[in-house]
Design a protein around this motif. Structure first.
Motif, PDB file in Angstrom:
ATOM      1  N   GLY A   1      27.983  34.676  50.440  1.00 18.29           N
ATOM      2  CA  GLY A   1      27.423  33.922  49.340  1.00 18.29           C
ATOM      3  C   GLY A   1      26.562  32.786  49.828  1.00 18.29           C
ATOM      4  N   GLU A   2      26.219  31.949  48.874  1.00 13.01           N
ATOM      5  CA  GLU A   2      25.347  30.830  49.175  1.00 13.01           C
ATOM      6  C   GLU A   2      25.957  29.572  48.557  1.00 13.01           C
ATOM      7  N   ILE A   3      25.751  28.438  49.206  1.00  7.20           N
ATOM      8  CA  ILE A   3      26.079  27.160  48.588  1.00  7.20           C
ATOM      9  C   ILE A   3      24.836  26.285  48.661  1.00  7.20           C
ATOM     10  N   ARG A   4      24.693  25.420  47.700  1.00  4.68           N
ATOM     11  CA  ARG A   4      23.503  24.582  47.676  1.00  4.68           C
ATOM     12  C   ARG A   4      23.876  23.229  47.063  1.00  4.68           C
ATOM     13  N   ALA A   5      23.215  22.193  47.502  1.00  5.64           N
ATOM     14  CA  ALA A   5      23.451  20.867  46.930  1.00  5.64           C
ATOM     15  C   ALA A   5      22.161  20.089  47.041  1.00  5.64           C
ATOM     16  N   SER A   6      21.909  19.269  46.058  1.00  5.82           N
ATOM     17  CA  SER A   6      20.752  18.404  46.185  1.00  5.82           C
ATOM     18  C   SER A   6      21.025  17.097  45.475  1.00  5.82           C
TER      19      SER A   6
ATOM     20  N   VAL B   1       5.943  13.925  51.312  1.00  4.08           N
ATOM     21  CA  VAL B   1       6.197  14.394  52.671  1.00  4.08           C
ATOM     22  C   VAL B   1       7.536  15.109  52.658  1.00  4.08           C
ATOM     23  N   ARG B   2       7.591  16.235  53.319  1.00  4.68           N
ATOM     24  CA  ARG B   2       8.847  16.976  53.335  1.00  4.68           C
ATOM     25  C   ARG B   2       9.148  17.496  54.729  1.00  4.68           C
TER      26      ARG B   2
ATOM     27  N   GLN C   1      14.444  12.854  47.888  1.00  2.00           N
ATOM     28  CA  GLN C   1      15.340  13.929  47.485  1.00  2.00           C
ATOM     29  C   GLN C   1      15.838  14.678  48.713  1.00  2.00           C
ATOM     30  N   LEU C   2      17.149  14.930  48.711  1.00  3.54           N
ATOM     31  CA  LEU C   2      17.741  15.669  49.814  1.00  3.54           C
ATOM     32  C   LEU C   2      18.291  16.987  49.287  1.00  3.54           C
ATOM     33  N   ASP C   3      18.037  18.061  49.996  1.00  3.48           N
ATOM     34  CA  ASP C   3      18.544  19.375  49.617  1.00  3.48           C
ATOM     35  C   ASP C   3      19.239  19.990  50.823  1.00  3.48           C
TER      36      ASP C   3
ATOM     37  N   PHE D   1      18.189  22.350  55.652  1.00  7.49           N
ATOM     38  CA  PHE D   1      18.295  20.970  55.183  1.00  7.49           C
ATOM     39  C   PHE D   1      16.888  20.451  54.951  1.00  7.49           C
ATOM     40  N   SER D   2      16.666  19.884  53.763  1.00  8.91           N
ATOM     41  CA  SER D   2      15.332  19.390  53.445  1.00  8.91           C
ATOM     42  C   SER D   2      15.413  17.968  52.942  1.00  8.91           C
ATOM     43  N   ALA D   3      14.416  17.204  53.312  1.00 11.44           N
ATOM     44  CA  ALA D   3      14.289  15.865  52.757  1.00 11.44           C
ATOM     45  C   ALA D   3      12.851  15.717  52.309  1.00 11.44           C
TER      46      ALA D   3
END
Lengths: 785, 159
Positions: free
Chosen positions: A639-644, A701-702, A652-654, A684-686
């Motif tokens: 499966g997948e888990i995600r949070a932001s 900017v990402r 924004q953080l993902d 991981f993204s910011a």
């Protein structure tokens, strides 16, 4: 009473003494037309824009205010304004979004709400996401979605993989018509112009109920383009340049609508050179390939696409016809064809842009018509499609086994025609039921040519009928249940080698025989699909449970192939006794979303009764390892888990992670995994959006940091792949260069910032130890008009 | 929120448990067999010249961690220089030419059950009527699980 009245009037008077007036206007960022009915909301402030797009807020006290300007069908904008003497008028540009609301709004529910109520686990990808994440192919762009990965060959070609399954187990749908090409092939990409795509719905699970055979692992549903606004005419030109493979791309689209008639068109051209890998030599088994200037020899390519759509909308009738043609030519790495090491006299290194042998050419022509008619509380949807996929694989003619040197370079030619007809009736007998029933018919005619044989020519006819009902038990509790039956006939055609082989007879004599590789055979298949699911919405949380059964008809090559694949060092043997694959899957999905924080998890458990698997045996046929199509039970879970979260106002953080565990639980490879299993991976993204700066609007900017674990779960002939970490950066902004013009969209992307040398376990070139592309700077500019 | 958090953690737990259970890697054969001609008796060695009409013993050592299953020998011409071997050093090649009656040797063999090392030994007489020139000779071996290894060597057949 009088006191209260006096108090209020006094207050107003006091305020009125040093109050100001905010004046402004709201326009559509694309058409620059005024927007009526936009809401302008601030703390204690409110206004609605007039027919000329203007608004006025009176009696505003001196100070700094934040205003949110929103309109149905447009993304909201926030403007900060300092109120005081000598104020400028405020001008707000709103961009229309695809995902906000549907054109036909029956019960005033948003797309988002509808998706929440639907028990199937799906993920909708917006144009905004596609624009910001655009990579070299549509599927590589979608790779950032947890649970989605790709099988790549080279820089421009990739096919979808959902939770570890791909090829014919994932259906790609465009304009409600299943995209049909040579999906089974290792070196096949997706023949779709990614610039002509606005919204993609991804279903990560069995979806045969609605999509028929092959939708056993998931669906990539490219949805119809949004209807242009009345009396509008707009267009855009996109320019793209990349440093890694010296790519130059241009795509121009236009769309317009009078009142009832609308049209759209797009032209795309891309041309790229060999891509660069962060190494100057490749070690494959005992071979060493020296690379010239880090170029992966002969991986250049080009693509030219054109599409045209014409539509009519009036009252409750809407009809649109689309014509599209995708034409591509891609070279393959020259030092190895398949797994076979090759020498050649061709001077591959003289230019990094030429496309020499081996290469492939593909042309995909498609006509679709989508018509919907509303009659009472029924909506009748009719989809018609014709597709021709013509694919040629060319390589230098070389003798192999008993095959002498072939006369030309046409190794394999495939020509496939697919005719599709879908009829669907959706109706709501009452407020609580949404019922749909329909039939899907498809006819495929697949022809082959060239001197290399892999799959037989065949004709295939399938028909399926389905019905499902979404029942509203309670406004927050929905149940979806449906049934489907499919029937298919496959007619494979006989094929003989064009050269004789030496056969040692049992009596000691030797004969020279033109071997038969495929037989004339008619096979038929029937299968039931079903799905039952619940969706429950509780405040900010949505819970979903879905149980589905899906199926896939065996392919002609799985049933009837009997051929030598010299470049893969294997002999592939089909099995006429294969049953349709059937799969049961239990999906859970939890999504919790608030304004500043969201998380979700979507675990699944999946059982295949009879997964069709190309099993490498321990025997030879003419010195080539025999691979046999066999069926085994397979257990999969993951499966997948995600949070932001929005940490600061503009930051924004993902984070997301995906994992699939696969086991064959019966058959000759019991306890082994499945081929091309994606490893555990996290992203991981910011992203930080700053204030407008000079002529740059909404600069963002990402950073995307992907961490992938090693893949130690392998099956012959794969190799263990080490884990890796790779960093991508991007910068996006709107450029307001000219006051009168619409803003340009700028995107600068730096992929593989650190030029990391790593292998992708699900890349076809992994098998010959070719690493993934090195650092790439891409610059994209979209100019609207 | 409390309820959903709980569900969230339970699902994570399921994922973790699912990923760690029934990992019986120990029982699974994940090793390829090996194949080698680089020992004294290995034949042919890179760039060997073989004479038409002569008889030779083609020899290679194979081994596997579990059990060997079968092997093959493929000898075909390389008059068009379409491939090269995986041995050290480059052999000098004759000019390219068109095949008229090239030698093709294609044969598969099985290895008796239960062996983990084996020496391939195939006696072959090179036919007198075949084209001379550059040839490519490749051995391969498969183990019981289906893992394959190959090795190849460039040779020349002379008058």
């Amino acid at each position: 009473m009088l006191g209260v009245w006096l108090y209020f009037s006094l207050c107003s008077i006091t305020f009125a003494q040093d109050s100001f007036q905010i004046e402004g206007s709201v326009v559509n960022a694309n058409t620059l037309q005024p927007l009526e009915g936009a809401n302008i909301i601030g703390k204690g402030l409110f206004s609605i824009s007039s027919a000329t797009g203007t608004f006025t807020i009176k009696n505003v006290v001196k100070g700094t205010y934040s205003l949110t300007i929103s309109h149905i069908g447009y993304s909201s904008e926030t403007a900060t304004i300092t109120v005081g003497p000598k104020m400028d008028t405020l001008k707000v540009y709103l961009r229309d979004t695809v995902t906000e609301l549907e054109d036909v709004e029956v019960n005033g529910k948003t797309h988002k709400r509808k998706a929440q109520e639907l028990a199937t686990v799906s993920h909708t990808v917006s144009k905004d996401f596609l624009d910001k994440n655009r990579e070299n192919s549509l599927m590589q762009t979608l790779k950032n979605i947890p649970g989605v990965s790709t099988i790549n060959i080279g820089s421009g070609q990739s096919k979808p993989v959902i939770r570890g399954l791909g090829f014919n187990r994932v259906v790609v749908v465009q304009n409600s018509i299943k995209h049909e090409a040579q999906q089974w092939g290792n070196d096949h990409g997706l023949e779709i112009d990614q610039y002509g795509v606005e919204t993609v719905k991804i279903i990560k699970g069995p979806a045969s109920l609605q999509y028929g055979s092959d939708a056993i692992a998931g669906v990539v549903d490219i949805q119809a383009l949004k209807l242009p606004g009345q009396n509008s005419l707009k267009g855009e030109v996109n320019l793209l340049g990349e440093t890694n493979n010296d790519l130059l791309g241009v795509s121009a689209g236009i769309q317009g609508r009078k009142n009832k008639w609308f049209y759209r068109g797009r032209l795309t051209y891309r041309d790229y050179g060999d891509y660069k890998v962060p190494t100057d030599r490749i070690n494959y088994e005992n071979y060493i390939f020296e690379l010239h200037d880090n170029n992966l020899r002969n991986t250049a390519g080009k693509e030219a696409d054109a599409s045209l759509g014409i539509g009519f909308i009036s009252g409750n009738l809407k009809s649109e016809t689309n014509f599209s043609n995708v034409n591509a030519k891609n070279g393959f790495f020259a030092n190895a064809h398949g797994l076979e090491v090759r020498s050649s006299n061709i001077d591959y290194d003289s230019s990094n842009r030429d496309i020499d042998l081996p290469y492939h050419k593909v042309n995909h022509f498609k006509i679709t018509n989508n018509t919907s008619v509303g009659i009472g509380n029924h909506t009748l949807q009719l989809d018609l499609g014709y597709q021709n996929n013509h694919r040629e694989e060319l390589s230098e003619p070389v003798p192999h086994g008993y095959m002498p040197t072939p006369p030309d370079s046409k190794e394999r030619i495939f020509d496939k025609n697919t005719y599709t007809l879908n009829i669907k009736d959706s109706f709501s007998p009452n407020q609580r039921h949404d019922v749909a029933a329909g039939v899907n018919l498809e006819y495929q005619d697949n022809n082959i040519g060239g001197w290399g044989f892999l799959i037989p020519a065949y004709n295939r006819f399938t028909i399926g009928a389905f019905a499902y009902d979404q029942f509203e038990v309670h406004p927050n509790l929905h149940v979806l249940g449906g049934l489907r039956y499919d029937y298919g006939v496959l007619d494979s055609k006989s094929h003989y080698d064009w050269y004789p082989s030496t056969v040692n007879n049992s009596d000691g004599s030797t004969s020279y025989v033109y071997l038969q590789r495929a037989k004339n055979k008619t096979l038929d298949f029937g299968n039931i699909s079903a799905s039952l699911g619940i969706s429950y919405i509780h405040k900010n949380t949505t819970y979903k449970v879905n149980l589905g059964k899906s199926f896939r008809m065996p392919l002609a090559n799985e049933l009837a192939s009997d051929g030598v694949n010299y470049h893969m060092y294997r002999y592939e043997r089909g099995n006429l006794d294969l049953d349709p694959e059937s799969s049961y899957q239990l999906d859970l999905d939890i999504d919790h979303t608030t304004a500043s924080f969201s998380f979700g998890a979507s675990p699944f458990v999946n059982l295949f009764e009879n997964f069709i698997y190309l099993n490498p045996t321990s025997n030879y046929y003419e010195t080539l390892q025999i691979y046999e199509y066999t069926q085994s039970k397979v257990f999969r879970a993951g499966g997948e888990i995600r949070a932001s979260t929005t940490v600061l106002k503009n930051l924004q953080l993902d984070a997301s992670a995906e994992y699939v565990y696969s086991r064959q639980t019966s058959g000759p490879k019991k306890d082994f995994t499945l081929p091309f299993s994606p490893p555990l991976s996290g992203l991981f993204s910011a992203s930080y959006q700053s204030k407008d700066f000079l002529f740059l609007g909404r600069p963002q900017v990402r950073a995307d940091y992907r961490i992938t674990a090693a893949q130690n779960e392998i099956v012959p002939p794969e190799e263990v792949t080490e884990g890796y970490q790779v960093l991508n950066m991007s910068f996006t902004a709107q450029m307001n260069l000219f006051k009168s013009a619409k803003p340009f969209d700028l995107r600068v992307k730096l992929n593989n910032v650190l030029n990391t040398h790593f292998y992708d376990h699900t890349s076809f070139y992994r098998l010959i130890d070719v690493p993934e592309p090195g650092r790439n700077l891409s610059i994209s500019l979209t100019v609207p008009f | 929120m409390g309820f959903s958090t709980k569900i969230f953690f339970i699902t994570i737990l399921i994922l973790v448990v699912a990923s760690c259970t029934t990992d019986d890697n120990a029982a699974k054969d994940e090793q390829k067999p090996t194949i080698d001609i680089n020992y004294n008796e290995g034949f042919p060695q890179a760039c060997s010249q073989l004479v038409r009409g002569e008889t030779y013993s083609f020899k290679a050592m194979v081994s596997d961690n579990a059990e060997l299953a079968s092997y093959s020998l493929d000898i075909h011409h390389n008059f068009d220089h379409h491939t090269h071997d995986d041995q050290d050093g480059e052999c000098s090649m004759d000019p390219k030419k068109t095949a008229i009656n090239p030698w093709i040797f294609i044969e598969n063999y099985t290895i008796e059950d239960g062996l983990t090392t084996y020496e391939i030994n195939i006696g072959l007489t090179i036919p007198n009527d075949i084209d001379t020139g550059d040839y490519h000779c490749s051995f391969s071996v498969i183990d019981e699980t289906g893992w394959q290894s190959r090795t190849s060597v460039d040779i020349k057949i002379i008058e």
